[in-house]
Design an enzyme around this catalytic site. Structure first.
Site, mmCIF file in Angstrom:
data_model
loop_
_atom_site.group_PDB
_atom_site.id
_atom_site.type_symbol
_atom_site.label_atom_id
_atom_site.label_comp_id
_atom_site.label_asym_id
_atom_site.label_seq_id
_atom_site.Cartn_x
_atom_site.Cartn_y
_atom_site.Cartn_z
ATOM 1 N N ASP A 80 -6.676 4.654 1.044
ATOM 2 C CA ASP A 80 -5.854 5.831 0.753
ATOM 3 C C ASP A 80 -6.069 6.416 -0.637
ATOM 4 O O ASP A 80 -5.702 7.561 -0.888
ATOM 5 C CB ASP A 80 -4.374 5.479 0.917
ATOM 6 N N ARG B 212 0.723 -7.953 6.680
ATOM 7 C CA ARG B 212 1.882 -7.502 5.920
ATOM 8 C C ARG B 212 2.964 -8.581 6.069
ATOM 9 O O ARG B 212 3.215 -9.077 7.162
ATOM 10 C CB ARG B 212 2.368 -6.154 6.443
ATOM 11 N N THR C 269 -7.633 -0.265 -0.873
ATOM 12 C CA THR C 269 -6.995 0.595 0.121
ATOM 13 C C THR C 269 -7.835 1.847 0.296
ATOM 14 O O THR C 269 -8.344 2.395 -0.690
ATOM 15 C CB THR C 269 -5.563 0.994 -0.284
ATOM 16 N N ARG D 22 -1.826 7.928 4.229
ATOM 17 C CA ARG D 22 -0.410 7.690 3.991
ATOM 18 C C ARG D 22 0.203 8.921 3.338
ATOM 19 O O ARG D 22 0.153 9.997 3.913
ATOM 20 C CB ARG D 22 -0.200 6.406 3.180
#
Length: 340
Positions: free
Chosen positions: A127, A72, A125, A171
């Protein structure tokens, strides 16, 4: 376009390596050179860029994680960071970039495109919270990992007549919890998209034991609260039985990708190359009804997670993705639940 680059950014997801492999080999078949960028946008700014060959991606399709590493890099949100990254790309003669990651990564790709540097996003991802696609790279593998863990937790839960709260990732989206919970036959599934009352969860647990069940499994999406907080609130709501919490954590990001994730990643990676070959940037590749689609990366990054635009049946659903609503109703029907 004669030379492109590929990077992975944000949280890693199984299938990223398969996507990189597809980008490299499809590009080579089109006469396009490919460079890899280590550590996402941080590596771009630092100039950690190197050529990739067909051999570079050999035997990578079945490996979890990302061999390009990921990171990140909040500094890329600033114009100075974006321009520094573009300067490095130009030094290597790179004309376009494939960005594999989540919505934060998409914002970076969007900024590159706004500066006139073509970028194509691929949804990487676990998620499954990217607008513009029914499924993201890594989601299917994560669900399979959670199902395997839930099956094992059920074994020990049944042996001790225990109630387990199993906290899973996602998340702000409940897709992992919902899909894995149904696949594993969980007794309750609690997700951010649907309100519930702790008193009703306690009633469901007690009714199950009264009917002869020897365990109770609650799958909790991390976007609701932590497992420990959930357990505390259950006790405050009157639950007095044996209660344990299991946080699955980063095991959900690892492991060899499923066949579905490998194929999805390969299809998306190849499409990204075709788009850049044709001079098209500023779009994200997705899959809708098993067909590859493209959508403006600006809208994809800005709209937010699934289940966010409308309210239907008490669940916020981001049209046209309706799987969450259907699955939540299915779970309630299969377990005869009333969590409201």
């Amino acid at each position: 376009m004669k030379r492109i680059a590929v990077l992975t950014s944000g949280g890693d997801a199984p299938g990223m390596n398969a996507a990189i492999r597809a980008v490299v080999r499809k590009a080579i078949s089109e006469g396009i050179e490919v460079y890899g960028i280590n550590h996402g946008y941080a590596g771009m700014v630092a100039g950690d860029i190197f050529p990739l060959t067909s051999a570079s991606v050999g035997d990578k399709i079945g490996r979890g994680g990302t061999f390009l590493y990921s990171a990140r890099y909040p500094e890329f949100a600033q114009v100075e960071g974006q321009l520094a990254g573009i300067e490095q790309l130009k030094k290597f003669g790179i004309e376009g970039v494939v960005v594999i990651g989540g919505d934060g990564s998409y914002h970076g790709a969007m900024r590159l495109t706004e500066h006139g540097f073509p970028a194509v996003g691929l949804p990487g991802t676990i998620d499954n919270d990217i607008v513009g696609t029914d499924f993201t790279i890594g989601f299917d593998t994560a669900v399979s990992t959670v199902v395997d863990a839930l099956d094992k937790i059920r074994d020990t839960s049944s042996s001790h007549n225990r109630t387990f709260v199993v906290e899973v990732m996602g998340r702000n989206a409940g897709d992992i919890a919902l899909n894995a919970g149904i696949a594993a036959g969980a007794d309750d599934i609690c997700i951010p998209e649907k309100e519930f009352k702790f008193e009703n969860v306690v009633n469901n647990i007690n009714k199950g034991y009264e009917k002869g069940k020897n365990h109770h499994i609650i799958v909790l999406a991390e976007g609701v609260m932590t497992g420990e907080e959930f357990a505390t609130k259950l006790k405050e709501a009157g639950y007095k039985g044996d209660l344990r919490v299991s946080v699955l954590g980063h095991i959900q990001r690892g492991g060899s990708p499923t066949a579905r994730d490998r194929v999805l990643a390969s299809r998306m990676g190849a499409r990204a190359v075709e788009l850049l070959r044709d001079g098209i940037g500023g779009v994200a590749v997705g899959i809708r009804n098993e067909e590859l689609v493209e959508s403006p990366i600006l809208g994809t990054a800005e709209e937010g997670a699934l289940f966010s635009l409308t309210t239907e049946g008490g669940i916020k659903v981001n049209n046209p993705h309706k799987a969450g609503l259907e699955l939540y109703r299915l779970n309630s029907a299969l377990n005869n639940l009333n969590l409201n």
